[in-house]
Structure formats: structure tokens, C-alpha cells
Motif scaffolding. Structure first.
Motif, mmCIF file in Angstrom:
data_model
loop_
_atom_site.group_PDB
_atom_site.id
_atom_site.type_symbol
_atom_site.label_atom_id
_atom_site.label_comp_id
_atom_site.label_asym_id
_atom_site.label_seq_id
_atom_site.Cartn_x
_atom_site.Cartn_y
_atom_site.Cartn_z
ATOM 1 N N PRO A 99 0.825 -1.209 0.000
ATOM 2 C CA PRO A 99 0.000 0.000 0.000
ATOM 3 C C PRO A 99 0.857 1.256 0.000
ATOM 4 O O PRO A 99 1.999 1.245 0.464
ATOM 5 C CB PRO A 99 -0.790 -0.121 1.306
ATOM 6 C CG PRO A 99 0.029 -0.999 2.170
ATOM 7 C CD PRO A 99 0.765 -1.937 1.258
ATOM 8 N N PRO A 100 0.311 2.350 -0.531
ATOM 9 C CA PRO A 100 1.043 3.614 -0.471
ATOM 10 C C PRO A 100 1.196 4.056 0.981
ATOM 11 O O PRO A 100 0.374 3.721 1.833
ATOM 12 C CB PRO A 100 0.159 4.589 -1.244
ATOM 13 C CG PRO A 100 -1.163 3.948 -1.353
ATOM 14 C CD PRO A 100 -0.983 2.472 -1.168
ATOM 15 N N VAL A 101 2.260 4.772 1.235
ATOM 16 C CA VAL A 101 2.508 5.292 2.575
ATOM 17 C C VAL A 101 2.500 6.813 2.462
ATOM 18 O O VAL A 101 3.283 7.383 1.701
ATOM 19 C CB VAL A 101 3.856 4.789 3.134
ATOM 20 C CG1 VAL A 101 4.063 5.283 4.555
ATOM 21 C CG2 VAL A 101 3.929 3.272 3.081
ATOM 22 N N ASP A 102 1.621 7.440 3.199
ATOM 23 C CA ASP A 102 1.478 8.886 3.123
ATOM 24 C C ASP A 102 2.563 9.560 3.958
ATOM 25 O O ASP A 102 2.383 9.807 5.150
ATOM 26 C CB ASP A 102 0.083 9.299 3.606
ATOM 27 C CG ASP A 102 -0.182 10.775 3.369
ATOM 28 O OD1 ASP A 102 0.414 11.350 2.435
ATOM 29 O OD2 ASP A 102 -0.977 11.354 4.131
ATOM 30 N N LEU A 103 3.675 9.817 3.306
ATOM 31 C CA LEU A 103 4.805 10.475 3.955
ATOM 32 C C LEU A 103 5.231 11.685 3.133
ATOM 33 O O LEU A 103 5.142 11.674 1.905
ATOM 34 C CB LEU A 103 5.996 9.518 4.077
ATOM 35 C CG LEU A 103 5.845 8.285 4.942
ATOM 36 C CD1 LEU A 103 7.080 7.395 4.814
ATOM 37 C CD2 LEU A 103 5.622 8.663 6.398
ATOM 38 N N ALA A 104 5.720 12.695 3.806
ATOM 39 C CA ALA A 104 6.304 13.859 3.136
ATOM 40 C C ALA A 104 7.664 13.457 2.553
ATOM 41 O O ALA A 104 8.284 12.493 3.016
ATOM 42 C CB ALA A 104 6.474 14.992 4.144
#
Length: 139
Positions: A99-104
Motif C-alpha cells: 500500500p502507499p505510505v502517506d509520507l512527506a
């Protein structure tokens, strides 16, 4: 009184130690330590405490050849995830869904600095600027 003197000496030693490090060493230490925390919170459940992965389900992060060869692709995988035939690591194919990981971008740089310098890997700092440039090229 002795405790104050010992504390002052300890503080002096710490100041001297950190003042002897180069800017690159300080940046690496900062990215690596913060990346360790990001890894524990976002990656460790699937890839394991020691980056060994989970058998045939989750790829290990110990293949320095793969990591080095795909350095520009790693930020895209972290940010947007991957589906289907993910990769071949240590001559073993991995298929599934990451899954995508919501990180800056800075967090991606930190976690990639940690991963690419842990588990037997030694690749140096991954900067936020590198991550931003690589993310702009994701398909």
C-alpha cells in the motif's frame, strides 16, 4: 559538588564530540535516527524489525544490490505503493500489494536513509531533494 563537576565534564565532552563532526555526518545521523522511527511506525509490521520481510509475502530490505540498482525508484514505491509483480530480491520474485505510505518527501528521505544504511546496507544519505526529484519521475 562532585555531581556538578562530572555533569559539566560530560557536557563538555558531548559538545566537543558533536563539534568534531562534519555537516554531512550530522545530517546523516539526523536522517538515520529519524528514519528509524518512521520505519518502526510505518514499515516494520510488514518488513520486520531486522528488514527480513515475511517469507514469500513481504520482500526483505536486506538486498543491497536491489536497493542500489533501484535507488531512484524507491521513493515512488514508498509514496505510491506497488501492485502485481513487485520485484525480484535475492533471486526470489515477490508479488502482491504494497500500500502507499502517506509520507512527506523529508520523511521518505529519512526512512530510505535508514533502510539503505541498515540490515547490511551502506548507501549514505538520501536527501529530501533527491526524493522530490525522483517522485517527479514516477509513472
Amino acid at each position: 559538588m562532585k555531581l556538578k563537576i562530572i555533569s559539566a565534564i560530560g557536557l563538555l565532552i558531548a559538545v566537543l564530540f558533536f563539534s568534531c563532526q562534519t555537516e554531512d555526518e550530522i545530517t546523516f545521523a539526523r536522517y538515520y535516527s529519524t528514519g528509524s522511527v518512521v520505519y518502526q511506525n510505518k514499515c516494520q509490521n510488514c518488513h520486520g524489525k531486522d528488514g527480513q520481510g515475511l517469507s514469500a509475502l513481504m520482500p526483505p530490505l536486506t538486498d543491497s544490490v536491489f536497493l542500489k540498482a533501484n535507488k531512484a525508484l524507491l521513493p515512488c514505491i514508498v509514496k505510491y505503493g506497488a501492485k502485481g509483480k513487485l520485484m525480484i530480491i535475492n533471486q526470489h520474485p515477490f508479488e502482491g500489494n504494497m500500500p502507499p505510505v502517506d509520507l512527506a518527501p523529508i520523511e521518505i528521505a529519512e526512512v530510505l536513509t535508514y533502510v539503505t544504511n541498515s540490515f547490511g546496507n551502506k548507501a549514505g544519505v538520501v536527501t529530501a531533494q533527491q526524493v522530490e526529484a525522483d517522485l517527479s519521475k514516477c509513472n
